[in-house]
Enzyme design. Structure first.
Site, PDB file in Angstrom:
ATOM      1  N   GLU A   1     -11.428   1.230  -2.901  1.00  0.00           N
ATOM      2  CA  GLU A   1     -10.672   1.544  -1.688  1.00  0.00           C
ATOM      3  C   GLU A   1      -9.399   2.277  -2.087  1.00  0.00           C
ATOM      4  O   GLU A   1      -9.123   2.488  -3.262  1.00  0.00           O
ATOM      5  CB  GLU A   1     -10.338   0.255  -0.922  1.00  0.00           C
ATOM      6  CG  GLU A   1      -9.544  -0.752  -1.737  1.00  0.00           C
ATOM      7  CD  GLU A   1      -9.319  -2.076  -1.024  1.00  0.00           C
ATOM      8  OE1 GLU A   1      -9.307  -2.093   0.214  1.00  0.00           O
ATOM      9  OE2 GLU A   1      -9.149  -3.096  -1.716  1.00  0.00           O
TER      10      GLU A   1
ATOM     11  N   ASP B   1       0.809  -1.222   0.000  1.00  0.00           N
ATOM     12  CA  ASP B   1       0.000   0.000   0.000  1.00  0.00           C
ATOM     13  C   ASP B   1       0.844   1.275   0.000  1.00  0.00           C
ATOM     14  O   ASP B   1       0.686   2.135   0.875  1.00  0.00           O
ATOM     15  CB  ASP B   1      -0.947   0.014   1.206  1.00  0.00           C
ATOM     16  CG  ASP B   1      -1.740  -1.251   1.360  1.00  0.00           C
ATOM     17  OD1 ASP B   1      -2.146  -1.810   0.332  1.00  0.00           O
ATOM     18  OD2 ASP B   1      -1.953  -1.696   2.507  1.00  0.00           O
TER      19      ASP B   1
END
Length: 559
Positions: free
Chosen positions: A188, A15
């Site tokens: 997301e 991420d």
């Protein structure tokens, strides 16, 4: 022009949130239940990266005691504005079931190395929160939005909420849904950039598995549902490029160079298959976890960003024209004599910081106080570091004198509380001090040697333990003199220490394999173990025909 070889951050570095401040690039990565929270690296050229101190290094900033595995820090967002660094991070407390109980926090620092301010609580609307610093001085929080209702989809679009810099609080009355994603679902990881009169919204979709992808939408306003999705293929995905060296690319963020070039940092993974398996189903196993890759970006005639070479990305990427030399070690090998009173930055603990309750380090020795088992999420004496190569050896010297079978100390390869193995010194009724190898697989515990456990000769003060990781499998060895090692006749499957394996049985799990040192004494007598002379030696990422190893990467998984 120099080439950048992917992944740029090997091993569990998921991420990525990338920014540039003047001539220096910074990346912040998720750490989940591992402490300290948020992993930071810096570079001058996007190719070589140095590890920085983690910002969430105190329990005032982060306390994850009792957090479930793969809870904790999800997708931090690093930004720079108003002369300081802004870090938004999420602490997820519930991962299974209908709810995702979480809190989003904000901390700032004028220096990337800290100190970081006390955390400001933002909200718990959803995870993957990020800040937009708009040109007019306003600030907004964009985030995934969680819906627990069983008759709704749990991913309820991307919410944008204005942040008041006077009160340092969100204004919930301003919250609106700006994007619902596409039919791929699971939107997301939002990041918004203002570029040439457009707001560009980068969104991850499809779940962080082999179907993962990133899409881009844009709008000239921040109004409700005003964002239009880019036409054509996803911005980046490997769903339809199963033979590429890199897989799972998607969730990430955008950065520009001083010379005006553009790059996109993404999570990625490098799967392998067992010899008896199809190369496409299962697509593979990724014990190194979700790593960080980077791809070069161009803008098409319609003003949409595209990945150079196609949406599958490249293993070798053209570096920036204005890249500067960044001095880094040859690889991630580590020899730790534990001479300092604090742990090396490569070491991590679970959920809480290393403290005197867990042990001490310094003067050439790490002392761990025996605590709970490796299944314990509250009270555990373990330090560990990431697997960052497919082939490596890790060795440690151990002094431990157990007097019951509830006491264990040694070397572990660890994914989470339900998936790990352990080579350790313990005690049994037949031979007294012995060496055993055990494994926890989907919560099922197996002792491999049992009453054939290796007897430690009387009078032996130290035992050396070694693990040899060889991509698809790994083994353990022992020595009583540090020179002559004997392999323990147990070969373990490295796939068990991967997201892909864990996801077959339960939940969503997002970390990677670690190698570490642990002391267990669930009898409660707190017996201490002494560790010294730890070595983690990387060998490479490819085995050659002559039995040697080297670093290698190609555009194909199956060359």
């Amino acid at each position: 022009m120099s080439k950048i070889q992917n992944p740029i951050l090997p091993g569990f570095n998921a991420d990525p949130s990338i920014i540039r401040v003047k001539d220096t690039y910074y990346i912040a990565n998720s750490t989940f239940e591992w402490f300290p929270g948020v992993r930071l690296h810096e570079s001058k050229n996007l190719a070589q990266w140095n590890l920085l101190p983690s910002p969430l290094s105190t329990t005032k900033l982060l306390d994850m005691k009792g957090n479930p595995s793969s809870g904790g820090i999800w997708a931090p967002d690093l930004s720079y504005a108003d002369g300081k660094f802004w870090l938004v991070y999420t602490d997820v407390k519930v991962t299974e079931g209908a709810f995702k109980d979480m809190t989003n926090y904000l901390t700032t620092a004028t220096d990337i190395n800290g100190p970081w301010t006390d955390p400001i609580k933002l909200n718990g609307v959803g995870f993957d929160a990020s800040l937009l610093h708009d040109e007019d001085g306003r600030k907004y929080l964009a985030q995934q939005t969680w819906d627990h209702r069983e008759y709704h989809h749990p991913f309820d679009g991307i919410t944008l909420t204005e942040f008041d810099t006077t009160t340092m609080k969100l204004r919930p009355e301003t919250a609106r849904t700006i994007y619902n994603g596409t039919n791929v679902k699971l939107p997301e990881g939002p990041h918004i950039y203002k570029i040439d009169n457009y707001y560009y919204l980068f969104i991850a979709q499809g779940g962080t598995v082999f179907a993962h992808q990133e899409v881009v939408a844009r709008s000239k306003t921040l109004d409700t549902l005003s964002f239009e999705t880019a036409p054509g293929d996803p911005f980046i995905t490997n769903f339809d490029t199963p033979n590429h060296y890199l897989q799972k690319q998607g969730h990430g963020s955008l950065v520009s160079t001083p010379a005006g070039e553009w790059y996109y940092a993404s999570l990625a993974a490098r799967p392998w298959n067992h010899a008896h398996e199809s190369s496409s189903d299962p697509r593979g196993w990724c014990p190194l976890g979700r790593e960080t890759s980077i791809q070069k970006v161009y803008w098409d005639e319609a003003g949409w960003p595209r990945i150079e070479g196609g949406h599958g990305g490249k293993t070798f990427v053209d570096g920036p024209k204005d890249a500067r030399i960044t001095k880094v070690p040859a690889d991630h090998s580590l020899h730790d004599n534990f001479t300092h009173p604090t742990l090396d930055m490569n070491w991590n603990t679970l959920r809480v910081p290393f403290s005197e309750a867990m042990g001490t380090t310094g003067n050439g020795q790490l002392t761990l106080i025996g605590r709970g088992s490796l299944t314990n999420t509250h009270d555990l004496s373990l330090i560990a570091r990431r697997w960052q190569a497919f082939y490596f050896d890790a060795t440690v010297k151990v002094k431990f004198n157990p007097f019951n079978y509830q006491q264990m100390a040694g070397l572990t390869n660890y994914y989470n509380d339900r998936h790990w193995s352990f080579a350790f010194i313990t005690w049994n009724e037949i031979n007294g001090h012995v060496i055993e190898v055990s494994e926890n697989n989907r919560g099922n515990y197996t002792s491999y040697l049992k009453y054939d456990a290796i007897k430690v000769p009387a009078g032996t003060e130290y035992v050396w333990l070694r693990t040899k990781v060889r991509k698809e499998s790994y083994t353990y060895e022992y020595s009583f003199d540090s020179k002559n090692f004997t392999e323990i006749p147990v070969t373990l499957d490295a796939a068990i220490l991967s997201d892909d394996y864990v996801l077959q049985s339960y939940g969503g799990f997002f970390t990677g394999a670690f190698v570490g040192l642990a002391a267990v004494d669930y009898s409660g007598y707190e017996l201490k173990a002494e560790f010294s002379d730890f070595s983690y030696k990387e060998l490479g990422d490819k085995l050659l025909a002559d039995g040697s190893y080297r670093w290698d990467a190609s555009e194909s998984r199956f060359d």
